[in-house]
Design an enzyme around this catalytic site. Structure first.
Site, PDB file in Angstrom:
ATOM      1  N   GLU A  46       0.846  -1.204   0.000  1.00 57.13           N
ATOM      2  CA  GLU A  46       0.000   0.000   0.000  1.00 57.13           C
ATOM      3  C   GLU A  46       0.875   1.246   0.000  1.00 57.13           C
ATOM      4  O   GLU A  46       1.483   1.591   1.010  1.00 57.13           O
ATOM      5  CB  GLU A  46      -0.910  -0.012   1.236  1.00 57.13           C
ATOM      6  N   ARG A  50       0.206  10.392  -0.154  1.00 57.36           N
ATOM      7  CA  ARG A  50       0.477  11.466   0.802  1.00 57.36           C
ATOM      8  C   ARG A  50       1.648  12.330   0.386  1.00 57.36           C
ATOM      9  O   ARG A  50       2.026  13.249   1.109  1.00 57.36           O
ATOM     10  CB  ARG A  50       0.810  10.883   2.187  1.00 57.36           C
ATOM     11  N   THR A  74      -4.620   5.997   1.417  1.00 60.78           N
ATOM     12  CA  THR A  74      -5.046   7.396   1.587  1.00 60.78           C
ATOM     13  C   THR A  74      -5.899   7.862   0.398  1.00 60.78           C
ATOM     14  O   THR A  74      -5.812   9.020  -0.038  1.00 60.78           O
ATOM     15  CB  THR A  74      -3.827   8.343   1.810  1.00 60.78           C
ATOM     16  N   LYS A 134     -11.121  -1.822   6.596  1.00 57.43           N
ATOM     17  CA  LYS A 134      -9.952  -1.435   7.399  1.00 57.43           C
ATOM     18  C   LYS A 134     -10.473  -0.785   8.681  1.00 57.43           C
ATOM     19  O   LYS A 134     -11.327   0.102   8.618  1.00 57.43           O
ATOM     20  CB  LYS A 134      -9.113  -0.450   6.587  1.00 57.43           C
TER      21      LYS A 134
HETATM   22  C1  3PG Z   1      -1.635   5.212   8.372  1.00 57.26           C
HETATM   23  O1  3PG Z   1      -2.536   5.382   7.581  1.00 57.26           O
HETATM   24  O2  3PG Z   1      -0.806   6.070   8.687  1.00 57.26           O
HETATM   25  C2  3PG Z   1      -1.546   3.853   8.908  1.00 57.26           C
HETATM   26  O3  3PG Z   1      -2.619   3.577   9.672  1.00 57.26           O
HETATM   27  C3  3PG Z   1      -0.259   3.531   9.537  1.00 57.26           C
HETATM   28  O4  3PG Z   1      -0.305   3.718  10.866  1.00 57.26           O
HETATM   29  P1  3PG Z   1       0.984   3.344  11.717  1.00 57.26           P
HETATM   30  O5  3PG Z   1       2.051   4.311  11.312  1.00 57.26           O
HETATM   31  O6  3PG Z   1       0.543   3.520  13.134  1.00 57.26           O
HETATM   32  O7  3PG Z   1       1.347   1.932  11.368  1.00 57.26           O
END
Ligand code: 3PG
Length: 227
Positions: A46, A50, A74, A134
């Protein structure tokens, strides 16, 4: 757009115990990072939308690492879904759920793991036909106890908890019958990317393969998915 077979959200979840949540700032990191994860047994990747480079990174992985299945994280808008698909993403992960994002992913043929944090959000996603979700942000929104509570009313929903999940607490989530996999950013640390330490990323991926052995998972899980 790609011409590979269409995946389902369940296939995305069942391929490995952990989906890495990846933030890339440099296109040059994309291919070696993807190869490092594949070498460690993880191929559902994934890449979060961002950074300005995210779509180019997805494109590079889709083009140069056929052993991987690249998805976009995202995904918040119809435009995100369209751009991700055009770049070669084969699945999408969203931090929340809207019918517009759900429909956009369907329209472009992207398997979607919609993010939910409340019962009402689960019901909205279910109404639109999404049953693999999710749970985000998992630790902050209630952790394993929340998933246990949801297993009653939402007995027909499967989850990928993400957010605050670590190598150490992942087994607590994976032991739950309504959890198929978890998501986490710990597999691709920013400093490993900056240093080009691909061996470390492979090792972090390898470490998660123990989950398959430690947990007496149903044989249907982690079946080989034709990609
Ligand atoms: C995110 O979208 O940032 C994820 O949920 C990752 O979260 P984490 O950095 O706590 O693994």
């Amino acid at each position: 757009m790609h011409s590979s077979p269409k995946l389902t959200a369940l296939q995305v979840m069942q391929d490995a115990p952990v989906i890495p949540v990846i933030v890339l700032n440099d296109v040059a990191h994309a291919v070696p990072m993807a190869r490092a994860l594949v070498a460690g047994g993880i191929r559902m990747l994934e890449v979060t939308l961002r950074t300005p480079q995210a779509l180019a990174c997805i494109e590079a992985i889709a083009r140069e690492v056929p052993e991987a299945v690249v998805g976009a994280g995202t995904v918040r808008t119809k435009a995100d879904a369209q751009a991700a698909s055009m770049a070669g993403a084969r699945f999408a992960v969203s931090p929340g759920y809207t019918p517009a994002v759900g429909q956009a992913c369907r329209d472009v043929g992207l398997a979607l793991l919609p993010g939910v944090a409340t019962g009402s959000e689960i019901m909205m996603a279910q109404e639109d036909g999404f049953t693999e979700l999710k749970f985000f942000p998992a630790m902050q929104a209630g952790g394993p106890a929340m998933l246990k509570a949801w297993s009653g009313p939402f007995f027909d929903v499967l989850f990928c908890p993400t957010g605050g999940v670590t190598l150490h607490n992942a087994p607590d989530f994976l032991a739950l019958p309504n959890v198929v996999c978890v998501g986490g950013s710990w597999l691709v640390p920013a400093d490993a990317l900056a240093q080009g330490d691909w061996a470390r990323i492979t090792q972090l991926a390898c470490d998660t393969q123990d989950f398959k052995r430690k947990l007496a998972v149903a044989p249907v899980l982690y079946a080989s998915v034709a990609i």
